[in-house]
Design an enzyme around this catalytic site. Structure first.
Site, PDB file in Angstrom:
ATOM      1  N   ASN A  65       0.834  -1.205   0.000  1.00  0.00           N
ATOM      2  CA  ASN A  65       0.000   0.000   0.000  1.00  0.00           C
ATOM      3  C   ASN A  65       0.862   1.245   0.000  1.00  0.00           C
ATOM      4  OD1 ASN A  65      -0.242  -1.311   2.848  1.00  0.00           O
ATOM      5  ND2 ASN A  65      -0.942   0.744   3.325  1.00  0.00           N
ATOM      6  N   ASP A  66       0.649   2.181   0.908  1.00  0.00           N
ATOM      7  CA  ASP A  66       1.189   3.542   0.771  1.00  0.00           C
ATOM      8  C   ASP A  66       2.660   3.635   0.367  1.00  0.00           C
ATOM      9  OD1 ASP A  66      -1.148   3.549   2.241  1.00  0.00           O
ATOM     10  OD2 ASP A  66      -0.412   4.862   3.816  1.00  0.00           O
ATOM     11  N   PRO A  67       2.982   4.534  -0.576  1.00  0.00           N
ATOM     12  CA  PRO A  67       4.379   4.906  -0.795  1.00  0.00           C
ATOM     13  C   PRO A  67       4.860   5.679   0.432  1.00  0.00           C
ATOM     14  CG  PRO A  67       2.943   6.380  -2.037  1.00  0.00           C
ATOM     15  CD  PRO A  67       2.060   5.316  -1.441  1.00  0.00           C
ATOM     16  N   SER A 126       3.035   4.528   7.923  1.00  0.00           N
ATOM     17  CA  SER A 126       3.573   5.492   6.959  1.00  0.00           C
ATOM     18  C   SER A 126       4.305   6.687   7.559  1.00  0.00           C
ATOM     19  CB  SER A 126       2.440   5.989   6.067  1.00  0.00           C
ATOM     20  OG  SER A 126       2.032   4.926   5.245  1.00  0.00           O
TER      21      SER A 126
END
Ligand SMILES: *[C@@H]1O[C@H](CO)[C@@H](O)[C@H](O)[C@H]1NC(C)=O
Ligand SMILES: *[C@@H]1O[C@H](CO)[C@@H](O)[C@H](O)[C@H]1NC(C)=O
Ligand SMILES: *[C@@H]1O[C@H](CO)[C@@H](O)[C@H](O)[C@H]1NC(C)=O
Ligand SMILES: *[C@@H]1O[C@H](CO)[C@@H](O)[C@H](O)[C@H]1NC(C)=O
Ligand SMILES: *[C@H]1O[C@@H](CO)[C@H](O)[C@@H](O)[C@@H]1NC(C)=O
Length: 589
Positions: A65-67, A126
């Site tokens: 998922n998230d960068p 993140s």
């Protein structure tokens, strides 16, 4: 701000109103990711390749998922991302790490950050990178400290600054740096931004949160980066928007396409605040002014601040993060495109999630919105090319684009028309709808006046399956309204009612004086990333054709409106496969 302690009596009616709106969107699920405990470590039996992307960033298997913490440091681009090493649903999250010198070809390394200490034992979520004044990078990110999902902010630094790839990261013992005070819901307190330095010599960061349905970008300050204090009021907050994830706050030049470092603050700029709204799962931004005296961000009057506001992308796009690229003096944004198929499909195919092609972004000359465009490095992957020009499309016509591989292509097209007279009237009732709802009513098969016209991507020969990306021009009372759609509703014959097949759409704020509209689509097996009017409106769709795969995928240009449309010019390329040397690294988790 004493949000959690404040009596909510006064705002109760408003609160209830928002609450009912949120519930109707949310089906009662208020977590970032649906959790499937039994599947989190189910190893992949067989990685299904048919819908794997050819030139998007994607590890060989498992969930992403998230960068995280994208940065350019000493000649190397770094991309970290949320990754489950053990399965293809969300869980067991570590920070996978890859490096590149061109944003296209990547070398995978061992994970940079993973749960190991008391301050992150239950998760490393993140965060962002900041380059300090002594030219060393530092990462701020969210750690989960207990099974109750308590969130704190930790830092990590490179173990060996002379290693060009910065493979190893240290999480010093003085972590966590930031813990929630009593006014903050500590289970909704995450995703620190890249830090910026104020004229007062203090670093600042934002942390996403929520209080009584009011989305918050909580502001913290520090002189030495180690001791952080909360600023009384958040940098910005909006009632009724629900939890804010992955805030991103950066300056943009009033004129030109160059990017700026997060700390830049002179007169020739505006600021942009982007947040990922957990409730709707879309990315919203406003353009505005950063009042450095009050440490507050004020969106311009032209920016709607809420669910009806501008989105970075109107499709499968979330948790984006931008960084300033010193190498080419530009701001680049990464975003995660999740899957639209089912959890069972993800388990079967052994992977889920891709990163979209990194986009350069800048302020539109109108000052009202951003413009986004795939980084120019992508063009190095262009192979066979076909061109069309001055081709007429009457109502019901379609032209096939032959000579490239339509399942893995880059297409740029400019349409022109001779008059706006045939634009259909815009029903005033639609003003209350989202563009996506209008696209669901006025799809590509509903014939119109000026439009629908555009591309039929990932199409089977006889159009049993296709994902149309198209425009439709309406005449509203005082102006024309241009709708851009990327419609997944006919994208697959797979007969699964639970599959997500939305008619994604956004409006395009474009001057039609020249009677032209342009479109670029990056087509890659299960993703279509489209950029309308030079990048003013962007839509990413994830789709899973069953017939329109590999060499059986086709690409058409079509018009289904009474106004004749001309293909002024069309350039399409087969896209090559970048090097993502996945056999290297990935040794120790
Ligand atoms: C904090 O957030 C969680 C998750 O949304 C919610 O269940 C809980 O009620 C919130 N706590 C308070 C005190 O608002
Ligand atoms: C154009 O409209 C006709 C009539 O509704 C429909 O049958 C046809 O599929 C449409 N073409 C496309 C490309 O959607
Ligand atoms: C219209 O076309 C002219 C000439 O190509 C160009 O200079 C101008 O910028 C265009 N205007 C718009 C609004 O696109
Ligand atoms: C992958 O990288 C390793 C280490 O740099 C190298 O030895 C190997 O030849 C590369 N393999 C491919 C297929 O490029
Ligand atoms: C992506 O998947 C679809 C289908 O499951 C969901 O409806 C979306 O909410 C989800 N998007 C994000 C950002 O998680």
């Amino acid at each position: 701000m004493d949000c959690l302690k404040k009596s909510s009596l006064f705002s109760l009616p408003i609160f209830l109103l928002y609450f009912s709106i949120i519930l109707s969107f949310n089906n009662g699920v208020n977590a970032s990711h649906k959790v499937f405990p039994g599947l989190q470590s189910t190893s992949t039996v067989d990685v299904k390749n048919v819908h794997r992307t050819g030139y998007h960033f994607q590890p060989p298997n498992n969930w992403i998922n998230d960068p995280n913490a994208p940065m350019y440091y000493n000649g190397v681009y770094h991309l970290f991302y949320q990754y489950n090493p053990y399965g293809s649903v969300w869980g067991n999250i570590v920070w996978a790490h890859s490096v590149s010198t061109d944003l296209i070809n990547w070398i995978p390394l061992e994970p940079g950050i993973y749960p190991s200490e008391v301050f992150d034992k239950y998760g490393t979520w993140s965060g962002s990178a900041t380059i300090l004044l002594n030219n060393t990078p530092i990462i701020l990110h969210t750690g989960i400290v207990d099974a109750k999902n308590t969130q704190v902010q930790n830092y990590a630094i490179p173990a060996d600054i002379s290693d060009p790839f910065l493979r190893k990261w240290i999480k010093p013992d003085n972590n966590p740096l930031i813990v929630a005070d009593v006014s903050i819901n500590k289970t909704q307190f995450r995703d620190p931004t890249t830090c910026w330095l104020g004229q007062d010599g203090y670093w600042r960061t934002l942390i996403g949160s929520v209080c009584e349905k009011k989305g918050l970008a909580i502001l913290y300050k520090s002189r030495d980066f180690m001791k952080w204090t909360k600023v009384q009021d958040p940098l910005h907050s909006v009632d009724g928007t629900g939890n804010w994830e992955c805030p991103d706050f950066f300056p943009v030049l009033l004129h030109g396409t160059n990017g700026l470092d997060a700390s830049y603050n002179k007169k020739n700029i505006k600021h942009v605040l982007k947040v990922s709204l957990d409730v709707t799962r879309f990315e919203y931004y406003t353009v505005g002014k950063y009042d450095t005296k009050k440490d507050r961000y004020i969106p311009d009057k032209t920016s709607i601040d809420g669910w009806k506001g501008l989105r970075l992308d109107y499709g499968n796009y979330y948790a984006s993060k931008s960084f300033y690229d010193l190498r080419k003096n530009r701001r680049i944004m990464w975003g995660w495109a999740n899957e639209s198929d089912t959890v069972n499909d993800d388990v079967k195919k052994g992977w889920a999630g891709i990163q979209t092609i990194p986009r350069k972004l800048w302020l539109d000359p109108s000052g009202k919105q951003l413009v986004q465009w795939p980084v120019e490095e992508l063009e190095t992957l262009r192979e066979q090319k076909v061109q069309l020009s001055n081709r007429k499309l009457n109502k019901g016509d379609k032209i096939e684009v032959k000579g490239i591989t339509p399942a893995q292509a880059d297409v740029e097209v400019t349409f022109s028309f001779s008059s706006l007279d045939k634009a259909e009237p815009f029903d005033p009732n639609w003003a209350n709808l989202y563009a996506q709802d209008v696209c669901a009513i006025k799809g590509s098969t509903v014939q119109g006046g000026l439009g629908p016209f555009g591309l039929l991507t990932l199409a089977s020969r006889n159009l049993e399956e296709y994902t149309p990306v198209f425009f439709r021009v309406f005449k509203a009372q005082d102006k024309y309204k241009v709708l851009m759609c990327s419609d997944a509703s006919r994208s697959t014959l797979k007969n699964d009612k639970t599959m997500y097949k939305p008619s994604f759409a956004g409006y395009v704020d474009v001057d039609l004086t020249n009677k032209t509209l342009s479109l670029r689509s990056l087509i890659d097996h299960s993703v279509v990333e489209s950029f309308g009017a030079g990048g003013k409106t962007c839509i990413t769709s994830r789709v899973y054709p069953t017939l329109a795969i590999y060499d059986n995928a086709h690409l058409f240009v079509f018009n289904n409106g009474t106004e004749t449309i001309k293909i002024k010019s069309l350039n399409a390329w087969t896209m090559g496969k970048p090097k993502m040397n996945w056999s290297f690294g990935h040794s120790s988790y």
